[in-house]
Design an enzyme around this catalytic site. Structure first.
Site, PDB file in Angstrom:
ATOM      1  N   ILE A   1      30.226  38.908  46.497  1.00 22.96           N
ATOM      2  CA  ILE A   1      29.503  38.443  45.305  1.00 22.96           C
ATOM      3  C   ILE A   1      29.590  36.918  45.138  1.00 22.96           C
ATOM      4  O   ILE A   1      28.791  36.321  44.427  1.00 22.96           O
ATOM      5  CB  ILE A   1      30.023  39.202  44.050  1.00 22.96           C
ATOM      6  CG1 ILE A   1      29.044  39.087  42.891  1.00 22.96           C
ATOM      7  CG2 ILE A   1      31.411  38.748  43.643  1.00 22.96           C
ATOM      8  CD1 ILE A   1      27.727  39.723  43.140  1.00 22.96           C
TER       9      ILE A   1
ATOM     10  N   TYR B   1      44.869  36.763  36.929  1.00 32.26           N
ATOM     11  CA  TYR B   1      43.766  37.726  36.752  1.00 32.26           C
ATOM     12  C   TYR B   1      43.312  37.726  35.289  1.00 32.26           C
ATOM     13  O   TYR B   1      42.105  37.645  35.001  1.00 32.26           O
ATOM     14  CB  TYR B   1      44.257  39.107  37.188  1.00 32.26           C
ATOM     15  CG  TYR B   1      43.388  40.278  36.814  1.00 32.26           C
ATOM     16  CD1 TYR B   1      42.215  40.558  37.503  1.00 32.26           C
ATOM     17  CD2 TYR B   1      43.762  41.143  35.770  1.00 32.26           C
ATOM     18  CE1 TYR B   1      41.433  41.664  37.176  1.00 32.26           C
ATOM     19  CE2 TYR B   1      42.992  42.241  35.440  1.00 32.26           C
ATOM     20  CZ  TYR B   1      41.828  42.505  36.135  1.00 32.26           C
ATOM     21  OH  TYR B   1      41.063  43.604  35.806  1.00 32.26           O
TER      22      TYR B   1
ATOM     23  N   ALA C   1      43.549  35.412  33.113  1.00 26.30           N
ATOM     24  CA  ALA C   1      42.864  34.153  32.767  1.00 26.30           C
ATOM     25  C   ALA C   1      41.393  34.206  33.181  1.00 26.30           C
ATOM     26  O   ALA C   1      40.515  33.740  32.441  1.00 26.30           O
ATOM     27  CB  ALA C   1      43.560  32.981  33.446  1.00 26.30           C
TER      28      ALA C   1
END
Ligand SMILES: NC(=O)c1ccc[n+]([C@@H]2O[C@H](COP(=O)([O-])OP(=O)(O)OC[C@H]3O[C@@H](n4cnc5c(N)ncnc54)[C@H](OP(=O)(O)O)[C@@H]3O)[C@@H](O)[C@H]2O)c1
Length: 241
Positions: free
Chosen positions: A62, A152, A154
């Site tokens: 992605i 993670y 954050a």
């Protein structure tokens, strides 16, 4: 083949929560564009769901701009875009912030925060044509200040702020944006978070299906900017199937 009435893009749809959302939407007649990195498992899900509705799998990371362009292009080919679910995410290393190798933010923020925003930017023109909905998947780690989960958390906290800001900015164009915390679920990511631990007491991601069926019935203007907890015992979706 006739064009599907409604169309959704779901990232991270080859397993776990993304697959469950894809199956809910297929049951509701959506045409689907499904993303994930590994083509094999993604194709398996696409083949299985493809018996119910039109599905286009798009394999790739992605964070790759060409992958995001293919996701939106595939939606256009299916006739437009009503719904974008930014679900793909990585956990990164679990450990104390004082020991976190800060350069690793260079992976976590692009995957969990930058790529969803970049995909939204590409998708908004199509979403605006149909007054569509953006769903960004967050975590209780965005709010909980859990030791070991800082990096993670954050990235998800930033995603939440971006979502609320987008909801305000896009209101005039009648594009809606919400944040969904799915709660603890027995998935590969959850097992990574608790390596070697027995997580069999956590529910499968199918537990969130009643919430999704409720959410996808809501007018976007009524919910935009909201944060939902999919596993909360909320009367609004408690009795949905
Ligand atoms: N499980 C929980 O307890 C829990 C709790 C709170 C929030 N969440 C959130 O729920 C969402 C789904 O998590 P899950 O538990 O269902 O995870 P999962 O089972 O590990 O599935 C993650 C999906 O994302 C894809 N993916 C991962 N990194 C990607 C990348 N860089 N580019 C494209 N696709 C990528 C994976 O396929 P590939 O590996 O083939 O790319 C897979 O399809 C995430 O946003 C997560 O943060 C989960």
């Amino acid at each position: 083949m006739t064009q599907s009435k409604r169309v959704a893009i779901i990232t991270g749809a080859s397993r776990g929560l993304g697959e469950v959302i894809a199956r809910v939407l297929a049951g509701r007649g959506y045409g689907l564009v499904l993303g994930a990195r590994n083509p094999g498992p993604l194709q398996d899900v696409a083949d299985s769901i493809g018996r119910e509705t039109r599905v286009t799998p798009v394999a790739g990371d992605i964070t790759d701009a060409s992958v995001r362009a293919r996701l939106v292009g595939a939606a256009r080919d299916l006739g437009g875009l009503d719904l974008l679910v930014n679900n793909a995410s990585e956990l990164g290393d679990i450990g104390p912030l004082t020991e976190f190798e800060v350069t690793r933010f260079g992976r976590l923020f692009p995957v969990n925060t930058g790529a969803p925003l970049a995909l939204i930017q590409l998708a908004v023109p199509l979403l605006a044509e149909r007054h569509g909905l953006i769903v960004n998947i967050t975590s209780d780690a965005a709010r909980g200040a859990y030791p070991g989960w800082g990096p993670y958390g954050a990235t998800k906290a930033a995603l939440e702020l971006l979502t609320r800001t987008l909801a305000a900015e896009l209101r005039e164009r009648r594009v809606s944006a919400v944040i969904v915390d799915p709660g603890d679920m027995r998935t590969r990511m959850h097992q990574q978070a608790f390596p070697g631990e027995d997580i069999s007491d956590r529910p499968l991601p199918e537990v969130t299906a009643p919430f999704w069926n409720w959410l996808f019935d809501q007018p976007g203007a009524d919910i935009t900017g909201e944060r939902f907890e999919a596993q909360s015992e909320d009367v609004r979706w408690l009795h949905q199937v």
